[in-house]
Design an enzyme around this catalytic site. Structure first.
Site, PDB file in Angstrom:
ATOM      1  N   LYS A   1       0.976  -1.128  -0.101  1.00 16.56           N
ATOM      2  CA  LYS A   1      -0.025   0.084   0.062  1.00 16.56           C
ATOM      3  C   LYS A   1       0.810   1.082   0.032  1.00 16.56           C
ATOM      4  CE  LYS A   1      -3.631  -2.504  -0.252  1.00 16.56           C
ATOM      5  NZ  LYS A   1      -4.331  -3.108   0.685  1.00 16.56           N
TER       6      LYS A   1
HETATM    7  C1  LIG Z   1      -5.631  -4.349   1.098  1.00 15.60           C
HETATM    8  C2  LIG Z   1      -7.062  -4.069   1.152  1.00 15.60           C
HETATM    9  C3  LIG Z   1      -7.645  -4.338   2.072  1.00 15.60           C
HETATM   10  C4  LIG Z   1      -7.097  -5.128   3.174  1.00 15.60           C
HETATM   11  O1  LIG Z   1      -6.196  -4.373   4.004  1.00 15.60           O
HETATM   12  P1  LIG Z   1      -5.412  -5.285   5.030  1.00 15.60           P
HETATM   13  O2  LIG Z   1      -4.617  -4.068   5.691  1.00 15.60           O
HETATM   14  O3  LIG Z   1      -4.148  -6.249   4.107  1.00 15.60           O
HETATM   15  O4  LIG Z   1      -6.160  -6.059   5.821  1.00 15.60           O
HETATM   16  C5  LIG Z   1      -9.085  -4.003   2.160  1.00 15.60           C
HETATM   17  N1  LIG Z   1      -9.678  -3.425   1.073  1.00 15.60           N
HETATM   18  C6  LIG Z   1      -9.061  -3.039  -0.043  1.00 15.60           C
HETATM   19  C7  LIG Z   1      -9.536  -2.376  -1.149  1.00 15.60           C
HETATM   20  C8  LIG Z   1      -7.700  -3.526  -0.115  1.00 15.60           C
HETATM   21  O5  LIG Z   1      -6.957  -3.206  -1.254  1.00 15.60           O
END
Ligand SMILES: *Cc1c(COP(=O)(O)O)cnc(C)c1O
Length: 388
Positions: free
Chosen positions: A188
């Protein structure tokens, strides 16, 4: 076309970690304060300031954040939460684990965000909340979605996993809804390894999430063992174990300090892809809307065999990997997965835009770690794969 050397496989979504993060983690380890402590508090404060809002609460993932915000709604089994079929499974699973029923509304073919008209059509007397995802970092149509939540008395929870830097009409994403949920997973825009954050509209709402995220205990563990003397904790509800560690916040503090720098770098890569791919038979991301700020989290191209002379998306993925370029798929639409088919009888065809995008989409690498030579390699590989 020369293939990128094997030793330089370009890992998709590889994070840019610098010395400041490394030193801060070492400092945490040496201090002995590994768990939730002062660095988490500093990270929450810095994140709330960056998002120009009052109340941020750090957790161990965005999945945990979504789960707790939905648990806070006290959903009954028949209660429905409307979300997008073009998202990571965690969005829907959080609804299920909070005791609700996920209901899908198809996306707009160009923006790939949930279509407010489709949301309106999906609203029933059992609808409790709308859970939009700002896909790839592009803000959803918040005027329309907030209009719907007001008209029907619904809760809005924003999945901002792609949308840390994103703004809509000058307002940061994650501040429109009762809650905004963020991810600091390794791929991210700000990373802590694993990690997440909830933005809440006031201290009371944030405090409820905080309690739910730490066993339902009334006082923070780190205050319990501080030098102010022992404090008893009291369990006020059956909570979860979702707190962020100081080791994670140590990384996040320095990642957040460079969030704009990294966003600008991804913006430059985005422009280079737009220019370098313009003449190819691919569908490129729609231009950003006026008066909005795109988070530039994912650069997605659509591979339509009718335009590529028969080359399928999956063949494109394999060919890129052979060129040592790591690529991603965001996402096969939720109804393509057997669990949801079995449990809810979903068929991909019923959400045709998400199905088409999910079957044609490829995410090209856009990490700020990419060098200009890497970007050129990606462009050369795409041209080669398409026979140009
Ligand atoms: C990555 C992601 C999540 C989950 O995030 P985590 O921190 O890995 O639990 C939820 N929604 C979307 C759209 C994502 O891309």
């Amino acid at each position: 076309m020369p293939i990128r050397p094997k030793e330089r496989f370009l890992v998709f979504g590889s994070p840019l970690i610098e010395e400041a993060e490394i030193a801060e983690v070492v400092d945490s380890l040496k201090s002995g304060w590994l768990g939730t402590g002062p660095k988490v508090a500093r990270f929450e404060k810095a994140f709330a300031e960056y998002k120009k809002t009052c109340c941020a609460l750090a957790l161990n993932s965005c999945t945990a954040a979504l789960h707790l915000c939905l648990v806070a709604l006290d959903l009954q089994p028949e209660d429905e939460v409307i979300t997008t079929p073009l998202t990571f499974c965690a969005t829907a699973n959080a609804i299920i684990h909070a005791g609700g029923t996920p209901v899908l509304a198809d996306v707009d073919s160009a923006t790939m965000n949930i279509d407010p008209d489709k949301v309106r059509a999906a609203i029933t007397p059992r609808t409790r909340a709308i859970l939009p995802v700002h896909f790839a970092g592009r803000p959803c149509d918040m005027d329309a979605l907030c209009g719907l939540t007001e008209e029907f008395g619904l809760t809005l929870i924003e999945d901002c996993a792609h949308a840390i830097e994103t703004e809509y009409h000058g307002r940061p994403t994650g501040t429109f809804g009762q809650f905004g949920c963020f991810s600091f997973y390794v791929t991210k825009n700000v990373v802590t390894g694993e990690g997440g954050m909830v933005l809440a509209q006031d201290e009371a709402a944030a405090a409820r999430i905080k309690t739910l995220g730490l066993h339902g205990m009334s006082a923070d563990a780190w205050k319990r063992f501080s030098d102010e003397g022992y404090k008893h904790y009291l369990v006020t509800e059956a909570g979860f174990k979702y707190n962020m560690m100081d080791i994670q916040a140590a990384i996040g503090l320095h990642q957040l300090a460079r969030v704009e720098e990294n966003w600008a770098r991804r913006g430059a890569i985005w422009k280079a892809y737009d220019a370098g791919l313009a003449d190819l038979p691919l569908t490129l991301p729609a231009p950003a809307e006026a008066d909005s700020r795109h988070g530039h989290h994912l650069y997605t191209v659509l591979v339509d065999p009718e335009r590529t002379g028969g080359l399928t998306r999956d063949a494109f993925l394999s060919a890129m990997t052979k060129h040592n370029i790591g690529v991603g798929v965001h996402y096969l639409s939720l109804p393509e997965h057997p669990y949801y088919q079995k449990r809810y009888g979903w068929k991909a065809e019923d959400w045709p835009q998400a199905m088409r995008i999910g079957r044609q989409t490829v995410s090209l690498p856009i990490s700020p770690k990419l060098t200009n030579a890497d970007v050129t390699d990606v462009l050369d590989a795409v041209r080669d794969v398409l026979g140009r």
